[in-house]
Design a protein around this motif. Structure first.
Motif, PDB file in Angstrom:
ATOM      1  N   ALA A 107      10.679   0.076   8.438  1.00  0.00           N
ATOM      2  CA  ALA A 107      10.703   1.481   8.864  1.00  0.00           C
ATOM      3  C   ALA A 107      10.563   2.433   7.688  1.00  0.00           C
ATOM      4  O   ALA A 107       9.969   3.513   7.818  1.00  0.00           O
ATOM      5  N   LEU A 108      11.075   2.017   6.532  1.00  0.00           N
ATOM      6  CA  LEU A 108      11.006   2.864   5.331  1.00  0.00           C
ATOM      7  C   LEU A 108       9.711   2.670   4.556  1.00  0.00           C
ATOM      8  O   LEU A 108       9.496   3.308   3.525  1.00  0.00           O
ATOM      9  N   GLY A 109       8.866   1.783   5.036  1.00  0.00           N
ATOM     10  CA  GLY A 109       7.588   1.572   4.386  1.00  0.00           C
ATOM     11  C   GLY A 109       7.613   0.610   3.217  1.00  0.00           C
ATOM     12  O   GLY A 109       6.634   0.521   2.466  1.00  0.00           O
ATOM     13  N   HIS A 110       8.710  -0.120   3.042  1.00  0.00           N
ATOM     14  CA  HIS A 110       8.820  -1.059   1.926  1.00  0.00           C
ATOM     15  C   HIS A 110       8.361  -2.475   2.282  1.00  0.00           C
ATOM     16  O   HIS A 110       8.299  -3.333   1.404  1.00  0.00           O
ATOM     17  N   CYS A 111       8.072  -2.684   3.540  1.00  0.00           N
ATOM     18  CA  CYS A 111       7.692  -4.028   3.996  1.00  0.00           C
ATOM     19  C   CYS A 111       6.579  -3.908   5.030  1.00  0.00           C
ATOM     20  O   CYS A 111       6.680  -3.075   5.949  1.00  0.00           O
TER      21      CYS A 111
END
Length: 204
Positions: A107-111
């Motif tokens: 959701a945070l764009g790290h994966c």
């Protein structure tokens, strides 16, 4: 007349073994279907009470099998359930925390979303395979090979495997299985760490 004895041999994969009566005497064949209660799987060394019958070939078979001391809530009762409870909690916590962290990182764009989808999908599939294998063991049907369960864990289904081991109480006590299982988890996490550190971009 009921007898009491100890499981001197037990093949959990095939669901049968032998019980040696206390005080000596002829050992008896015992099958998982002979157990009156199915709240847990028998293990080598369990003390049981049972009736004895002869089959068509004259062999001794244990029937109407129960775990000894169950009414007193001792080794086969309360103590066993308490130990199982302590064993299940860390497995659930590890699986749920990992999956929740993976979803949060996505959701945070790290994966990348496909990684989270892969773990969630494989975990659901692995849980269902564990459920099918335990059902087969209880009904004396064809089992799922252990290598299939381990490959699912290695591929990313290990959170589902942990949830199944905790919820279904299946494959959570066999030492050889657990050693291989946690090795598969370690390899899978190492691969995930490599991807997270940029290995996917390097490979591309």
């Amino acid at each position: 007349m009921r007898q009491q004895g100890r499981l001197s041999e037990w093949n959990d994969a095939r669901g049968f073994g032998f019980v040696q009566p206390n005080g000596g005497g002829d050992r008896c064949f015992v099958h998982i279907r002979a157990f009156s209660a199915r709240d847990r799987r028998p293990v080598l060394g369990d003390v049981i009470t049972y009736d004895v019958q002869r089959d068509a070939q004259g062999r001794f078979n244990a029937t109407h099998v129960r775990f000894a001391l169950q009414r007193d809530g001792l080794r086969a009762g309360t103590a066993s359930k308490s130990n199982d409870g302590r064993d299940r909690m860390p497995r659930r916590a590890i699986a749920l925390l990992f999956l929740a962290g993976l979803v949060a990182a996505t959701a945070l764009g790290h994966c990348p979303p496909w990684i989270a989808a892969l773990y969630l999908g494989l975990s659901a599939l692995t849980f269902m395979v564990y459920w099918h294998d335990k059902s087969a063991a209880q009904r004396d049907r064809q089992r799922t090979p252990e290598k299939v369960l381990q490959l699912l864990a290695l591929s990313g289904g290990w959170p589902g495997a942990l949830l199944a081991q905790a919820t279904l109480r299946h494959k959570n006590r066999k030492v050889s299985f657990q050693v291989t299982f946690w090795g598969a988890v370690a390899v899978n996490l190492a691969a995930l760490a490599w991807l997270a550190s940029g290995g996917l971009r390097v490979a591309g």
